[in-house]
Scaffold this motif. Sequence first.
Motif, mmCIF file in Angstrom:
data_model
loop_
_atom_site.group_PDB
_atom_site.id
_atom_site.type_symbol
_atom_site.label_atom_id
_atom_site.label_comp_id
_atom_site.label_asym_id
_atom_site.label_seq_id
_atom_site.Cartn_x
_atom_site.Cartn_y
_atom_site.Cartn_z
ATOM 1 N N VAL A 152 -4.882 -9.056 -2.696
ATOM 2 C CA VAL A 152 -4.965 -8.041 -3.752
ATOM 3 C C VAL A 152 -5.351 -6.715 -3.107
ATOM 4 O O VAL A 152 -6.229 -6.671 -2.244
ATOM 5 N N LEU A 153 -4.693 -5.634 -3.510
ATOM 6 C CA LEU A 153 -5.011 -4.324 -2.945
ATOM 7 C C LEU A 153 -6.501 -4.025 -3.095
ATOM 8 O O LEU A 153 -7.075 -4.262 -4.172
ATOM 9 N N PHE B 103 -8.072 -1.347 -3.643
ATOM 10 C CA PHE B 103 -8.321 -0.445 -4.767
ATOM 11 C C PHE B 103 -8.402 -1.232 -6.076
ATOM 12 O O PHE B 103 -9.338 -1.066 -6.868
ATOM 13 N N ILE B 104 -7.444 -2.131 -6.290
ATOM 14 C CA ILE B 104 -7.424 -2.945 -7.500
ATOM 15 C C ILE B 104 -8.607 -3.912 -7.514
ATOM 16 O O ILE B 104 -9.277 -4.094 -8.543
ATOM 17 N N ALA B 105 -8.881 -4.537 -6.371
ATOM 18 C CA ALA B 105 -9.988 -5.489 -6.288
ATOM 19 C C ALA B 105 -11.318 -4.824 -6.618
ATOM 20 O O ALA B 105 -12.136 -5.371 -7.370
ATOM 21 N N LEU C 229 -11.829 -2.091 -8.414
ATOM 22 C CA LEU C 229 -11.879 -1.732 -9.826
ATOM 23 C C LEU C 229 -12.193 -2.947 -10.699
ATOM 24 O O LEU C 229 -13.005 -2.862 -11.633
ATOM 25 N N LEU C 230 -11.541 -4.073 -10.409
ATOM 26 C CA LEU C 230 -11.797 -5.284 -11.190
ATOM 27 C C LEU C 230 -13.252 -5.723 -11.073
ATOM 28 O O LEU C 230 -13.905 -6.053 -12.079
ATOM 29 N N ALA D 155 -12.447 4.177 -5.798
ATOM 30 C CA ALA D 155 -12.920 2.962 -6.454
ATOM 31 C C ALA D 155 -14.332 2.610 -6.001
ATOM 32 O O ALA D 155 -15.150 2.110 -6.785
#
Length: 434
Positions: A21-22, A24-26, A28-29, A304
């Motif tokens: 998972v990128l 940035f996405i990780a 944020l989650l 993030a």
Amino acid sequence: MSVLIIVLAIGLLFWLTLNKVLPFIALLLVTILIGLAFGMSLNELLKAMQDGIGSMLGSMALILCFGAIQGRLLEKTGAATVISRFLMDKLGRQHIQWAVLLMGFLVGIPLFYNAGFVILVPFVFTIAASARLPLLYVAIPTASALSVTHGFLPPHPGPVGLAAIFHASIGKTILYGLLVAVPTVCLAGVVFGRRFRHHSVMPREAATLETTEALPPVGRSIAVSLLPVFLIAMSAGIGPFLPEESLLRTILAAIGDPVIALMITVGAASWFLGWARGVKTVTIMDHYGKAIESVAIIMMVIAAGGALKEVLTKSGVAAEVAGFISGNQFPPLVAGWLVAAGIRVVIGSATIAGLTAAGILAPLVAAGSVSPEWMLLSCGAGSLFCSHVNDTGFWMFKEYFGLTVKETLLSWTMMETIISVAGLLLILLFSCFV
């Protein structure tokens, strides 16, 4: 309960990273889940994330962009090649380790780690082959110099992001960072590198250095490479000793601002390495665009990290952790290193490790119990600790030099650990006097 939530969050971040998972996405989650776990309303959570991202990008976006542009111009105009060849010619084969270490340091200050590594790898092969020396004997000093600049010195993303979180002076960070970086890189690069003097991994072939017509002069190349460091360091070193109303102090304060210093450097690089040598404007502008594209994902990861920092602060967990450290008389600089090192081992990314640790420890710095610059360097040192299979740098080093996993652990991982531990010890020492 707070500690359990943080541990679970870091574990989730680790799992997401392993599953590609990128970052940035990780981040944020995990940030959203932490906020909800600590009882923040959705509106409070979104507001905190927006504030964190805005404050982070507002203070560092231009620094990263201008730093990337300078690095790309040095790379594409051949200035980095000129610097490397000059050092080799002057220091000679008998001082190869010192030559490649200086090469890595000069190239590593303006260039991000991955770019500097890719640029210098052909030189490592050529130098090792021509001198008939093992690859690791030449590669370790080069990689250590790149790693030290990546962890300790702006305009690299980690130190810049940490400076924004801790409200640290970029000028002081550079001065203190150099104070720590120089002996650290000598120990990890040269002293540790000597154990590979008789290593079995030899260069497969003598790569031929690329010959490019009309390379820039060496003096011009070095001057452009070090210009931002010189401007910022001059402002921090001379400005405070001048009268407050002095015009010279005002000028030094202006050119010593990291954004202004890098803007001046980009202009100088564009002219002296580009336009003055007949490079077309459209080519230079293309370099600008490609450089900004290259840092876009890095900027979003750091943004993030800013969101995570703000949520940790607004939820109260950061203050709780800081209170725990203070209440137990835990040395703040050691705490910064331990938190960053722990996250680094779990996550792999030095930048994420440093930023996450900064978010947890920011209240400690805000309370004035520790210097923001030394705390920045402590987290930076911790973020380099024990790079292993979850770090892209580990695999780059392994694949480029044809090593086994065991050999990489005994070379790259040990080198990174030496940098981290030696950096902490020097930070603890120098912070007592500076």
